[in-house]
Each structure stands twice: as C-alpha cells, then as structure tokens.
Enzyme design. Structure first.
Site, PDB file in Angstrom:
ATOM      1  N   LYS A  41       5.938  -1.507  -5.981  1.00 34.40           N
ATOM      2  CA  LYS A  41       6.775  -1.987  -6.102  1.00 34.40           C
ATOM      3  C   LYS A  41       6.369  -1.210  -8.549  1.00 34.40           C
ATOM      4  CE  LYS A  41       8.185  -5.137  -4.923  1.00 34.40           C
ATOM      5  NZ  LYS A  41       7.170  -5.313  -4.271  1.00 34.40           N
ATOM      6  N   ARG A  74      16.078  -9.653  -3.685  1.00 32.58           N
ATOM      7  CA  ARG A  74      15.097 -10.415  -2.579  1.00 32.58           C
ATOM      8  C   ARG A  74      15.825 -10.491  -1.012  1.00 32.58           C
ATOM      9  NH1 ARG A  74      10.115 -10.503  -5.019  1.00 32.58           N
ATOM     10  NH2 ARG A  74       8.195 -10.908  -4.236  1.00 32.58           N
ATOM     11  N   ARG A 119      -5.823  -6.406  -6.149  1.00 31.01           N
ATOM     12  CA  ARG A 119      -5.259  -6.816  -7.150  1.00 31.01           C
ATOM     13  C   ARG A 119      -5.216  -7.754  -8.180  1.00 31.01           C
ATOM     14  NH1 ARG A 119       1.160  -7.280  -6.752  1.00 31.01           N
ATOM     15  NH2 ARG A 119       0.956  -9.080  -5.673  1.00 31.01           N
ATOM     16  N   ARG A 175      -5.887 -12.571 -12.131  1.00 32.15           N
ATOM     17  CA  ARG A 175      -5.785 -12.212 -10.562  1.00 32.15           C
ATOM     18  C   ARG A 175      -4.872 -13.226 -10.938  1.00 32.15           C
ATOM     19  NH1 ARG A 175      -8.938  -9.165  -7.303  1.00 32.15           N
ATOM     20  NH2 ARG A 175     -10.705  -8.616  -8.964  1.00 32.15           N
ATOM     21  N   ARG A 227       4.187 -14.591   2.508  1.00 30.71           N
ATOM     22  CA  ARG A 227       4.743 -13.561   1.667  1.00 30.71           C
ATOM     23  C   ARG A 227       5.950 -12.888   2.687  1.00 30.71           C
ATOM     24  NH1 ARG A 227       0.950 -12.709  -2.804  1.00 30.71           N
ATOM     25  NH2 ARG A 227       2.334 -10.909  -3.564  1.00 30.71           N
TER      26      ARG A 227
HETATM   27  P1  ADP Z   1       5.424  -8.804  -4.888  1.00 33.97           P
HETATM   28  O1  ADP Z   1       3.875  -8.700  -5.661  1.00 33.97           O
HETATM   29  O2  ADP Z   1       4.980  -9.771  -3.844  1.00 33.97           O
HETATM   30  O3  ADP Z   1       6.483  -8.580  -4.970  1.00 33.97           O
HETATM   31  P2  ADP Z   1       6.924 -10.483  -7.203  1.00 33.97           P
HETATM   32  O4  ADP Z   1       5.598 -10.767  -8.532  1.00 33.97           O
HETATM   33  O5  ADP Z   1       7.612  -9.448  -7.100  1.00 33.97           O
HETATM   34  O6  ADP Z   1       5.752 -10.877  -5.678  1.00 33.97           O
HETATM   35  O7  ADP Z   1       7.152 -12.322  -6.688  1.00 33.97           O
HETATM   36  C1  ADP Z   1       5.955 -13.912  -6.618  1.00 33.97           C
HETATM   37  C2  ADP Z   1       7.297 -14.685  -6.773  1.00 33.97           C
HETATM   38  O8  ADP Z   1       8.107 -14.941  -6.739  1.00 33.97           O
HETATM   39  C3  ADP Z   1       7.297 -14.655  -5.217  1.00 33.97           C
HETATM   40  O9  ADP Z   1       6.604 -14.772  -4.033  1.00 33.97           O
HETATM   41  C4  ADP Z   1       8.386 -15.974  -5.057  1.00 33.97           C
HETATM   42  O10 ADP Z   1       8.107 -17.081  -5.192  1.00 33.97           O
HETATM   43  C5  ADP Z   1       9.215 -15.166  -6.834  1.00 33.97           C
HETATM   44  N1  ADP Z   1      10.049 -14.531  -6.670  1.00 33.97           N
HETATM   45  C6  ADP Z   1      10.240 -13.412  -7.524  1.00 33.97           C
HETATM   46  N2  ADP Z   1      11.433 -12.466  -7.152  1.00 33.97           N
HETATM   47  C7  ADP Z   1      11.896 -13.849  -6.664  1.00 33.97           C
HETATM   48  C8  ADP Z   1      13.531 -12.937  -6.401  1.00 33.97           C
HETATM   49  N3  ADP Z   1      14.326 -12.433  -6.234  1.00 33.97           N
HETATM   50  N4  ADP Z   1      13.434 -14.343  -5.644  1.00 33.97           N
HETATM   51  C9  ADP Z   1      13.085 -15.350  -4.931  1.00 33.97           C
HETATM   52  N5  ADP Z   1      11.632 -15.614  -5.456  1.00 33.97           N
HETATM   53  C10 ADP Z   1      11.571 -14.715  -6.214  1.00 33.97           C
HETATM   54  P1  ADP Z   2       4.088  -4.618  -5.637  1.00 36.06           P
HETATM   55  O1  ADP Z   2       4.925  -4.897  -7.202  1.00 36.06           O
HETATM   56  O2  ADP Z   2       4.347  -3.494  -5.289  1.00 36.06           O
HETATM   57  O3  ADP Z   2       3.976  -6.284  -5.209  1.00 36.06           O
HETATM   58  P2  ADP Z   2       1.748  -3.011  -6.634  1.00 36.06           P
HETATM   59  O4  ADP Z   2       2.453  -2.295  -7.748  1.00 36.06           O
HETATM   60  O5  ADP Z   2       1.412  -4.523  -7.968  1.00 36.06           O
HETATM   61  O6  ADP Z   2       2.483  -4.083  -5.988  1.00 36.06           O
HETATM   62  O7  ADP Z   2       0.336  -2.483  -6.152  1.00 36.06           O
HETATM   63  C1  ADP Z   2       0.007  -3.542  -5.873  1.00 36.06           C
HETATM   64  C2  ADP Z   2      -1.940  -3.468  -5.529  1.00 36.06           C
HETATM   65  O8  ADP Z   2      -1.958  -1.629  -5.178  1.00 36.06           O
HETATM   66  C3  ADP Z   2      -2.259  -2.567  -6.930  1.00 36.06           C
HETATM   67  O9  ADP Z   2      -3.246  -3.711  -7.052  1.00 36.06           O
HETATM   68  C4  ADP Z   2      -1.837  -2.205  -6.780  1.00 36.06           C
HETATM   69  O10 ADP Z   2      -3.290  -1.171  -8.380  1.00 36.06           O
HETATM   70  C5  ADP Z   2      -2.760  -1.315  -6.011  1.00 36.06           C
HETATM   71  N1  ADP Z   2      -1.208   0.133  -5.245  1.00 36.06           N
HETATM   72  C6  ADP Z   2      -0.173   0.758  -6.080  1.00 36.06           C
HETATM   73  N2  ADP Z   2      -0.567   1.250  -5.208  1.00 36.06           N
HETATM   74  C7  ADP Z   2      -0.986   2.065  -4.735  1.00 36.06           C
HETATM   75  C8  ADP Z   2      -0.853   3.216  -3.600  1.00 36.06           C
HETATM   76  N3  ADP Z   2       0.428   4.002  -2.792  1.00 36.06           N
HETATM   77  N4  ADP Z   2      -2.093   3.142  -2.883  1.00 36.06           N
HETATM   78  C9  ADP Z   2      -2.978   2.000  -3.291  1.00 36.06           C
HETATM   79  N5  ADP Z   2      -2.639   1.299  -4.304  1.00 36.06           N
HETATM   80  C10 ADP Z   2      -1.881   1.157  -5.473  1.00 36.06           C
END
Ligand code: ADP
Ligand code: ADP
Ligand code: ZN
Length: 216
Positions: free
Chosen positions: A13, A88, A127, A160, A172
């Site tokens: 995303k 979410r 990541r 990280r 998660r």
């Molecule tokens: P991910 O890469 O897992 O999609 P995010 O960066 O979106 O992670 O979220 C990291 C953490 O922040 C979540 O595990 C949760 O604890 C909190 N968080 C983020 N967005 C929300 C939301 N919309 N509602 C509740 N908690 C959230």
């Molecule tokens: P989210 O926001 O949904 O948690 P991220 O965009 O942070 O996900 O992506 C998670 C990890 O996977 C990052 O290290 C990113 O570079 C990698 N990644 C994202 N899209 C792809 C893909 N289509 N194929 C392989 N790796 C990906």
C-alpha cells in the site's frame, strides 16, 4: 480523487501510495506514519499508541478517527487524498463515510491488494526505509540504485520498524483478518471495491492501479 488503499501489512500500500502521490499530486495519509511520528515526538497520542503498535494490535478507533478527521481538513487535501492503512475497522469505515458526507465529499474507489500470507511475512521481514524521507525499500526486491544511498533524497541513513518482526507479524495478520478484512465486503456492497493482484512485481501493480484510476 479520494482513494482508500486496503490490504494486509506488507501488501504494498505504502509503495503504491507513493507512486500515486508522484503521478496525481494528492497527499498520502498513512495513519501508521502519522502514529509513528506521534510516538517519535513523544506526544500524548504517541505515548498511548506505542505499546499497542509494538504488540501489533490496533490503536483505538477514537484516536485514529480524530487524527484523520483533522488531517483531511488541511488545504493540501482539497483536491483529494489517499488513505493508506485507514479505515481498518468497520467503526472506522462508518466514521469515514460520515466524515466525508459532513464535508460534502464522496469516496472515489477502494483498491484492495491481494497477497498471500507467506509473501507478506517475507516482505515485512525485508522492509526498511530512508530515515530522512521515508522512502520504502526491501532487502532483495527494492534496493536503492546506489547501494546504501536513498534514491529520492540521497540520505545514507536507513531504519527498520520495531513491529516488522516475524512474531509481531503473526499478530498483525490475525488482526487484519479479524478486524479489517470485513471491509472488503463492506465496500463491495457499496460498489466501491476494486482488487489488484498484489503478488505481481511493483511496476506491474502500479500499472493495475493506474488502470483503475484512469477510469474514475
Ligand atoms: P502496515 O505496514 O502493517 O500496513 P501501518 O504502518 O499501517 O502498518 O500501521 C502500523 C501500526 O499502526 C498498526 O499495527 C497499528 O498498531 C497502528 N495503526 C495504523 N493505522 C491504524 C488504524 N487505522 N487503526 C488502528 N491502528 C492503526
Ligand atoms: P504496506 O504499506 O502495505 O505495509 P509496503 O509498501 O511498505 O507495504 O511494502 C512492504 C515491503 O514489500 C517493502 O519492503 C516494499 O519494498 C516491498 N514491496 C512492496 N510491493 C512489492 C511487490 N509488488 N513485490 C515485492 N516487494 C514489494
Ligand atoms: Zn530518502
């Protein structure tokens, strides 16, 4: 354009949101990024959120709804925005609908990213991001063109996330399937849902997302 990017942790995303920002000039509203900023700044919200985030659980609806509601009133959101990681829960989805309605706005589309669990675990384990600009990388799948130097800003500092561990990832994913995946049906029923194959390569996913956005 007002978009929601929906999908499990590690689905891509944030990566795709960044590309939409560059192409369409609308801001990315990542509740995860906003909460991490609050934690780093040591605000009241940050203090309440930290332990919850480290455990892979969800921060309270009340907190995140307030953060988003305030954020979408900012001038840079006037022409649209990308919600990344919000809503979410069904409570957050209802609140989003009420929020938009109160402002006379509508939701353009919800893009759902479909990715297998094993691939999500692999992606999150590799990541890391630029400590200066937040650009997201992966140990094997998305490395900077110059090793150790951020493509976007030239920084050599990376970090990280504390919650990107295999143990926290299990929690998660459980939270995602229980609390967030019902939103797929919720938006499908409203005729707003479009799904993409998030297993594909990053550029291929971008092409699929653009195909959806170009039809809006
Ligand atoms: P991910 O890469 O897992 O999609 P995010 O960066 O979106 O992670 O979220 C990291 C953490 O922040 C979540 O595990 C949760 O604890 C909190 N968080 C983020 N967005 C929300 C939301 N919309 N509602 C509740 N908690 C959230
Ligand atoms: P989210 O926001 O949904 O948690 P991220 O965009 O942070 O996900 O992506 C998670 C990890 O996977 C990052 O290290 C990113 O570079 C990698 N990644 C994202 N899209 C792809 C893909 N289509 N194929 C392989 N790796 C990906
Ligand atoms: Zn950078």
């Amino acid at each position: 354009m007002r978009l929601i990017l929906l999908g499990p942790p590690g689905a891509g995303k944030g990566t795709q949101a960044q590309r939409i920002v560059e192409k369409h000039g609308i801001p990315q509203l990542s509740t995860g990024d906003m909460l991490r900023a609050a934690v780093n700044a040591g605000t009241e919200v940050g203090k309440r959120a930290k332990a919850v985030m480290d455990a892979g659980k969800l921060v309270s609806d009340e907190i995140v709804i307030a953060i988003v509601s305030e954020r979408i009133d900012q001038p840079d959101c006037a022409n649209g925005f990308i919600l990344d990681g919000f809503p979410r829960t069904l409570v957050q989805a209802d609140a989003t609908e009420a929020m938009l309605k109160a402002k006379g706005l509508d939701l353009s589309v919800v893009v759902e990213f479909r990715v297998d669990d094993a691939e999500l675990v692999r992606r999150v384990a590799g990541r890391y991001s630029c400590a200066q600009c937040g650009s997201v990388y992966h140990d094997t799948d998305k490395v900077p063109a110059n090793e150790g130097v951020c493509d976007k800003c030239g920084s050599t500092h990376f970090k990280r996330r504390p919650d990107d561990t295999p143990e926290t990832m299990t929690a998660r994913l459980q939270v995602y399937y229980k609390e967030t995946s019902p939103l797929i049906g919720y938006y499908h029923a409203k005729g707003k849902l479009k799904s993409v194959d998030g297993m594909a390569e990053i550029d291929q996913v971008t092409a699929e997302v653009e195909a959806i956005l170009s039809k809006l």
